[in-house]
Motif scaffolding. Structure first.
Motif, short mmCIF file in Angstrom:
data_model
loop_
_atom_site.label_atom_id
_atom_site.label_comp_id
_atom_site.label_asym_id
_atom_site.label_seq_id
_atom_site.Cartn_x
_atom_site.Cartn_y
_atom_site.Cartn_z
N GLU A 207 0.83 -1.20 0.00
CA GLU A 207 0.00 0.00 0.00
C GLU A 207 0.87 1.26 0.00
OE1 GLU A 207 -2.78 -0.01 3.15
OE2 GLU A 207 -3.85 -1.80 2.46
N GLU A 208 2.04 1.17 0.64
CA GLU A 208 2.98 2.29 0.67
C GLU A 208 4.21 1.89 -0.15
OE1 GLU A 208 3.73 3.00 4.77
OE2 GLU A 208 1.71 3.79 5.19
N ARG A 209 4.16 2.27 -1.43
CA ARG A 209 5.21 1.83 -2.35
C ARG A 209 6.33 2.84 -2.51
NH1 ARG A 209 0.56 -0.36 -5.19
NH2 ARG A 209 0.30 1.57 -6.39
N TYR A 210 5.99 4.12 -2.54
CA TYR A 210 6.98 5.14 -2.86
C TYR A 210 7.00 6.22 -1.77
CZ TYR A 210 6.43 2.87 -7.39
OH TYR A 210 6.35 1.95 -8.39
N GLN A 211 8.09 6.97 -1.78
CA GLN A 211 8.26 8.05 -0.82
C GLN A 211 8.86 9.27 -1.53
OE1 GLN A 211 10.97 6.45 2.09
NE2 GLN A 211 12.79 6.93 0.87
N CYS A 212 8.81 10.42 -0.87
CA CYS A 212 9.38 11.65 -1.41
C CYS A 212 10.90 11.50 -1.52
CB CYS A 212 9.01 12.83 -0.52
SG CYS A 212 9.76 14.40 -1.01
N ALA A 213 11.47 11.94 -2.61
CA ALA A 213 12.90 11.78 -2.84
C ALA A 213 13.73 12.65 -1.92
CB ALA A 213 13.23 12.11 -4.30
N VAL A 214 13.14 13.67 -1.30
CA VAL A 214 13.89 14.60 -0.45
C VAL A 214 13.57 14.37 1.03
CG1 VAL A 214 14.34 17.03 0.06
CG2 VAL A 214 13.99 16.29 -2.31
N THR A 215 12.30 14.44 1.38
CA THR A 215 11.91 14.35 2.79
C THR A 215 11.69 12.93 3.26
OG1 THR A 215 9.56 14.60 2.23
CG2 THR A 215 10.83 16.62 2.62
N GLY A 216 11.43 12.00 2.36
CA GLY A 216 11.17 10.62 2.76
C GLY A 216 9.74 10.37 3.18
#
Length: 291
Positions: A207-216
């Motif tokens: 369900e949580e596949r990706y994250q922000c490239a800067v803040t995470g």
């Protein structure tokens, strides 16, 4: 005059609850329903296939597509244009041939008219009688034709006009924004995979596949995201407002950025799904007037 107390005798005979109950049973009045989670396109899904992307690209308007799907769409539109263009050129050639035939027929008609005028100049004797005077008057003598007002005869009926093919538009338009789309304008999207050592599921099943490239920060359907055009990294809009717009520098590479280098991702909004304020679906049915 009754009192507004325990005995509320001045209320309507046909109550609101009874009205709604009858509407549901009889099938009249507007029907509203809120779309479920399954009706919303995933933020990382292709706008054509509605499936998670393997090679994601984004248009300048913010719509995400799978590269294979959007290239197949553009190629199909170009083939369709070539097919329509051949039909249009064929029509133009037939129109030129038709104009030539009409000019030749008009020239021949003028020639016959001139010859008929020259023949009528010949002086006739007074004692001579015409064919019509000797054999009686008839509407079938000479070149005259008998005109019959019969609409059921094919010769007297109206002629159907050929369907004219319009010149096709060479521009390929985006299936979502209806703006012109070109392959060179597509930007490759680089997702940052969410690192969760406790989650052993595959990437698609998470369900949580990706994250922000800067803040995470974890990205989901409720997160406002943007793509940095130069590198394709996906960041949150909060990161853009609080970090990037301070000095207009790329947080990861240090490159200078402008407003045009930030592409905001469109969430939902396909032909089969909605998002945000468009989650309420309404259907209008025949209404009934209550006196």
């Amino acid at each position: 005059m009754t009192r507004h107390g325990l005995n509320a005798t001045n209320s309507a005979v046909y109550s609101y609850h009874e009205k709604k109950k009858d509407q549901k049973a009889a099938g009249f009045g507007a029907e509203k329903i809120r779309m479920s989670k399954d009706a919303i396109k995933g933020f990382d899904c292709c706008s054509l296939t509605l499936q998670p992307t393997s090679r994601p690209v984004i248009t300048p308007q913010g719509y995400i597509f799978d590269k294979e799907a959007i290239l197949s769409f553009i190629l199909e539109k170009k083939k369709e244009y070539e097919k329509k263009m051949k039909e249009y050129e064929k029509q133009k050639e037939s129109e030129v041939e038709e104009m030539k035939d009409m000019a030749a027929a008009e020239k021949e008609q003028m020639k016959r008219k001139f010859e008929q005028t020259e023949k009528s100049i010949v002086t006739k004797r007074i004692g001579d009688k015409t064919q019509g005077e000797t054999s009686g008057v008839s509407n079938l003598t000479g070149d005259k034709k008998r005109h019959m007002p019969s609409f059921w005869l094919p010769s007297c009926g109206p002629q159907a006009k050929k369907t004219k093919v319009e010149k096709p538009d060479k521009t390929v338009y985006c299936p979502m924004s209806r703006k012109p789309i070109k392959v060179k304008d597509l930007v490759t999207v680089n997702w940052t995979i969410a690192r969760d050592p406790d989650d052993k599921k595959s990437l698609i099943a998470r369900e949580e596949r990706y994250q922000c490239a800067v803040t995470g920060d974890v990205l989901n359907n409720a997160t406002h995201c943007a793509v940095l055009k130069q590198t394709g990294h996906v960041v949150t809009v909060d990161c853009v407002n609080k970090i990037i717009k301070k000095d207009w520098r790329h947080p990861l590479t240090g490159q200078s950025l402008t407003e045009k280098d930030i592409i905001y991702i469109k969430r939902g909004s396909t032909g089969f799904s909605s998002a945000n304020e468009e989650l309420m679906s309404e259907r209008h049915r025949p209404s009934i007037a209550i006196a």
